[in-house]
Scaffold this motif. Sequence first.
Motif, PDB file in Angstrom:
ATOM      1  N   SER A  15       0.830  -1.212   0.000  1.00 30.34           N
ATOM      2  CA  SER A  15       0.000   0.000   0.000  1.00 30.34           C
ATOM      3  C   SER A  15       0.860   1.256   0.000  1.00 30.34           C
ATOM      4  N   PHE A  16       1.952   1.258   0.771  1.00 31.77           N
ATOM      5  CA  PHE A  16       2.862   2.411   0.781  1.00 31.77           C
ATOM      6  C   PHE A  16       3.489   2.614  -0.596  1.00 31.77           C
ATOM      7  N   LEU A  17       3.885   1.520  -1.233  1.00 33.23           N
ATOM      8  CA  LEU A  17       4.459   1.630  -2.582  1.00 33.23           C
ATOM      9  C   LEU A  17       3.431   2.196  -3.553  1.00 33.23           C
ATOM     10  N   ARG A  18       2.169   1.773  -3.380  1.00 34.16           N
ATOM     11  CA  ARG A  18       1.102   2.304  -4.223  1.00 34.16           C
ATOM     12  C   ARG A  18       0.943   3.804  -3.999  1.00 34.16           C
ATOM     13  N   LEU A  19       1.023   4.233  -2.749  1.00 37.87           N
ATOM     14  CA  LEU A  19       0.940   5.669  -2.446  1.00 37.87           C
ATOM     15  C   LEU A  19       2.087   6.436  -3.105  1.00 37.87           C
ATOM     16  N   LEU A  20       3.285   5.878  -3.071  1.00 35.60           N
ATOM     17  CA  LEU A  20       4.435   6.538  -3.692  1.00 35.60           C
ATOM     18  C   LEU A  20       4.286   6.628  -5.210  1.00 35.60           C
ATOM     19  N   GLY A  21       3.508   5.729  -5.794  1.00 35.69           N
ATOM     20  CA  GLY A  21       3.310   5.732  -7.240  1.00 35.69           C
ATOM     21  C   GLY A  21       2.382   6.824  -7.734  1.00 35.69           C
ATOM     22  N   VAL A  22       1.572   7.413  -6.861  1.00 34.60           N
ATOM     23  CA  VAL A  22       0.599   8.424  -7.291  1.00 34.60           C
ATOM     24  C   VAL A  22       1.279   9.634  -7.932  1.00 34.60           C
ATOM     25  N   PRO A  23       2.263  10.272  -7.276  1.00 38.80           N
ATOM     26  CA  PRO A  23       2.894  11.418  -7.943  1.00 38.80           C
ATOM     27  C   PRO A  23       3.669  11.022  -9.192  1.00 38.80           C
ATOM     28  N   VAL A  24       4.227   9.822  -9.198  1.00 34.70           N
ATOM     29  CA  VAL A  24       4.938   9.348 -10.393  1.00 34.70           C
ATOM     30  C   VAL A  24       3.949   9.215 -11.547  1.00 34.70           C
ATOM     31  N   PHE A  25       2.785   8.662 -11.256  1.00 34.38           N
ATOM     32  CA  PHE A  25       1.744   8.516 -12.276  1.00 34.38           C
ATOM     33  C   PHE A  25       1.361   9.883 -12.854  1.00 34.38           C
ATOM     34  N   LEU A  26       1.097  10.845 -11.965  1.00 34.45           N
ATOM     35  CA  LEU A  26       0.709  12.179 -12.429  1.00 34.45           C
ATOM     36  C   LEU A  26       1.811  12.815 -13.274  1.00 34.45           C
ATOM     37  N   TRP A  27       3.050  12.662 -12.848  1.00 36.26           N
ATOM     38  CA  TRP A  27       4.156  13.215 -13.616  1.00 36.26           C
ATOM     39  C   TRP A  27       4.220  12.568 -15.003  1.00 36.26           C
ATOM     40  N   LEU A  28       4.043  11.234 -15.073  1.00 41.69           N
ATOM     41  CA  LEU A  28       4.087  10.546 -16.370  1.00 41.69           C
ATOM     42  C   LEU A  28       2.990  11.044 -17.309  1.00 41.69           C
ATOM     43  N   VAL A  29       1.807  11.292 -16.756  1.00 39.87           N
ATOM     44  CA  VAL A  29       0.661  11.704 -17.569  1.00 39.87           C
ATOM     45  C   VAL A  29       0.761  13.164 -17.994  1.00 39.87           C
ATOM     46  N   LEU A  30       1.170  14.017 -17.072  1.00 42.03           N
ATOM     47  CA  LEU A  30       1.138  15.450 -17.349  1.00 42.03           C
ATOM     48  C   LEU A  30       2.481  16.013 -17.801  1.00 42.03           C
TER      49      LEU A  30
END
Length: 187
Positions: A15-30
Amino acid sequence: MNAEDRILTVPNLLSFLRLLGVPVFLWLVLGPRADGWAIVLLMLAGFSDWLDGKLARAWNQTSRLGRLIDPLADRLYILATLAGLVLRDAIPWWLAAVVVLRDVSLLWVPPVLRRHGYGPALPVHFLGKAGTACLMYAFPLLFLASHQGWYAEMCGIFGWAFAIWGTGLYWWAGVLYVVQVRELTKG
């Protein structure tokens, strides 16, 4: 230490790793608009969401922290993905608003539960899990539908089907949570 108070468990780590992935996801998309990597990350997040729950139950590693951060990670991925989809013009703003409005409309639940001596959150209902799963299927498909290619139309059809179905289930689960809170706090 009570088993419910454990912090260092495999499901919590996921779950912590999933939380860390949120800003990475946004950066990849935007940022670089690396949609392929963003979709892979979104799929990994969905898989780890399923896996952390499965492992928590199978290995008897359920915890209070897990019950808080798992749905938090889900909500943050949903919000991040909706933001990315809206900012990239892949979905209309009203769809994002309808999904976010469900969570906003339930913000009163944790304080009411605490006031009546219950935990900060209710156990996740199957319909809530199903709605979240549908939305997690919808988002990558809607990203793919926003591209040009032979797959775009089919992804759009399935993406919108999952988005509509997921939004309906998401709201239905919200109504069930309200009913649950009313039953727990009446009297």
